[in-house]
Write an enzyme that holds these catalytic residues in place. Structure first.
Site, short mmCIF file in Angstrom:
data_model
loop_
_atom_site.label_atom_id
_atom_site.label_comp_id
_atom_site.label_asym_id
_atom_site.label_seq_id
_atom_site.Cartn_x
_atom_site.Cartn_y
_atom_site.Cartn_z
N LYS A 1 0.84 -1.20 0.00
CA LYS A 1 0.00 0.00 0.00
C LYS A 1 0.88 1.25 0.00
CE LYS A 1 -0.35 0.22 5.05
NZ LYS A 1 -1.26 0.32 6.21
N TYR B 1 14.44 30.64 6.85
CA TYR B 1 13.34 31.44 7.36
C TYR B 1 13.35 31.58 8.88
CZ TYR B 1 11.19 30.91 2.73
OH TYR B 1 10.93 30.94 1.39
#
Length: 413
Positions: A65, A301
């Site tokens: 999956k 940042y």
């Protein structure tokens, strides 16, 4: 350091030796890659064999999956089948149907199961594709019965029991009604109950009291269904940690997911090496820029990192858009030229910075975010610890902007 410096011979040689002894899928554009996730299919095969040895009397379902936990569903499915897996597990019906496509390369005789259904799903397509579908509730039973009528063939249905996880699955109080409904449909030739199954809540915590409680409940629910006339092909509850540590849970089938990719389900159970597993994914990038900066220079940042003195910074062209956890800002480990570095400042959308401490590896030098650890590089577990998460998430979240390059695709011998 000069601007525009190109990698020297040392840098190129280091990159060419990175995959020494491996057969690599070439970049179709013939270009130097910004980043890559190298998937060692020999490791996948070896891990599946190890898991089969842990459960010698049970069949093995390779869970692929979420695009094979980020490793690539079809290539890893083929490798798992080569190593002896006879079932493949998917979450969504779309994932399961893709495994039935001719281009997947999955042999037609390999059983495929999926379990995450919502109302209105492609039941008819799944029935026609001979996929085992999971049913936890009455609405799902009604929809799969209607799909079987429309398809003109019986559905292969596995009834899921909620034995204590409290997620998918039928509650014990409703089990008798669900079993009765399934048997009525089976008597009409609309379905075959091929499996009875459940899922553990705490198998990755050895000794947790819920483990024994769930096993007892599972045995009771299976016994009830069989006493009513259900004749399942398989009964299963064992995920990766249970496959590795709970032989009493193996029943007819085990369903390893993360372990087949060489990642430990939990540090409490053991490291991959201790468990006989080998991580299959190695994530690397090429430094996009190396530059000198003075002391007191803010980085990324918010300037959460400020250089302590004159140093060199390396720009790694991967960010949270590629699946690098922003929570690893200031702590994510990276190997550059044999030395561990950590993310300096915040991880941005497309890039992050490492402080190279005055070293000058040159643009294009390899930055190894994680791998098996053979060369002293960090592992997915190291990134999990730095991010406050689990290693499952680290490998699964690596995005589609990062090319997967497959090595050792051909089974030797």
């Amino acid at each position: 350091m000069q601007r525009g410096r190109t990698p020297g011979a040392k840098d190129s040689r280091a990159r060419s030796e990175t995959l020494s002894g491996m057969k690599e899928t070439a970049d179709p554009h013939g270009a130097q890659l910004r980043a890559r996730a190298v998937i060692d299919l020999a490791a996948v095969r070896a891990n599946v064999r190890t898991l089969r040895e842990r459960a010698p009397r049970a069949a093995l379902m390779a869970v692929v999956k979420a695009d094979g936990y980020g490793h690539g569903a079809a290539p890893c499915a083929r490798a798992a089948v080569e190593a002896g897996a006879t079932w493949l597990g998917a979450a969504t019906p779309q994932e399961a149907l893709a495994l039935r496509e001719p281009g997947s390369g999955v042999p037609a005789d390999v059983r495929v199961m999926c379990w995450l259904w919502t109302p209105g799903g492609p039941w008819r397509e799944a029935v026609k594709a001979d996929i085992d579908v999971s049913v936890s509730g009455f609405w799902a039973l009604d929809e799969v019965v209607a799909a079987a009528r429309a398809a003109g063939r019986p559905a292969r249905v596995q009834l899921k029991a909620d034995t204590g996880l409290g997620r998918g699955g039928c509650q014990p109080a409703d089990w008798a009604e669900l079993v009765a409904g399934a048997l009525r449909a089976e008597a009409e030739g609309l379905l075959k109950v091929t499996g009875l199954w459940s899922h553990f809540a705490c198998a990755d915590e050895p000794g947790h009291p819920s483990i024994a409680a769930q096993l007892l409940t599972f045995r009771e629910m299976v016994a009830y269904a069989e006493a009513q006339g259900v004749e399942p092909e398989v009964r299963h509850i064992a995920n990766s940690p249970a496959t590795l540590t709970l032989p009493e849970s193996h029943f007819d089938l085990v369903r390893p997911g993360i372990a087949m990719y060489g990642v430990s389900p939990s540090p409490e159970i053991g490291t991959p090496m201790e468990l006989g597993l080998r991580p299959a994914m190695t994530l690397t990038a090429s430094l996009a820029l190396v530059k000198n900066v003075p002391g007191g220079h803010g980085v990324s940042y918010g300037h959460h990192y400020v250089t302590a003195g004159a140093t060199t910074l390396g720009l790694v062209p991967l960010g949270y858009a590629d699946g690098i956890p922003r929570h690893a800002s200031g702590g994510g480990p990276v190997l550059v030229e044999g030395k561990w570095r950590t993310v300096a400042g915040r991880v941005a959308m497309d890039q992050f910075v490492v402080d190279l401490g005055g070293d000058e590896p040159g643009e294009g030098a390899e930055a190894v975010l994680f791998g098996p650890g053979d060369r002293g590089e960090p592992t997915a577990e190291d990134w999990a610890q730095a991010s406050g998460t689990i290693a499952y998430e680290i490998v699964t979240r690596i995005g589609s902007r990062v090319p997967r390059l497959y090595v050792n695709g051909e089974q030797s011998g």
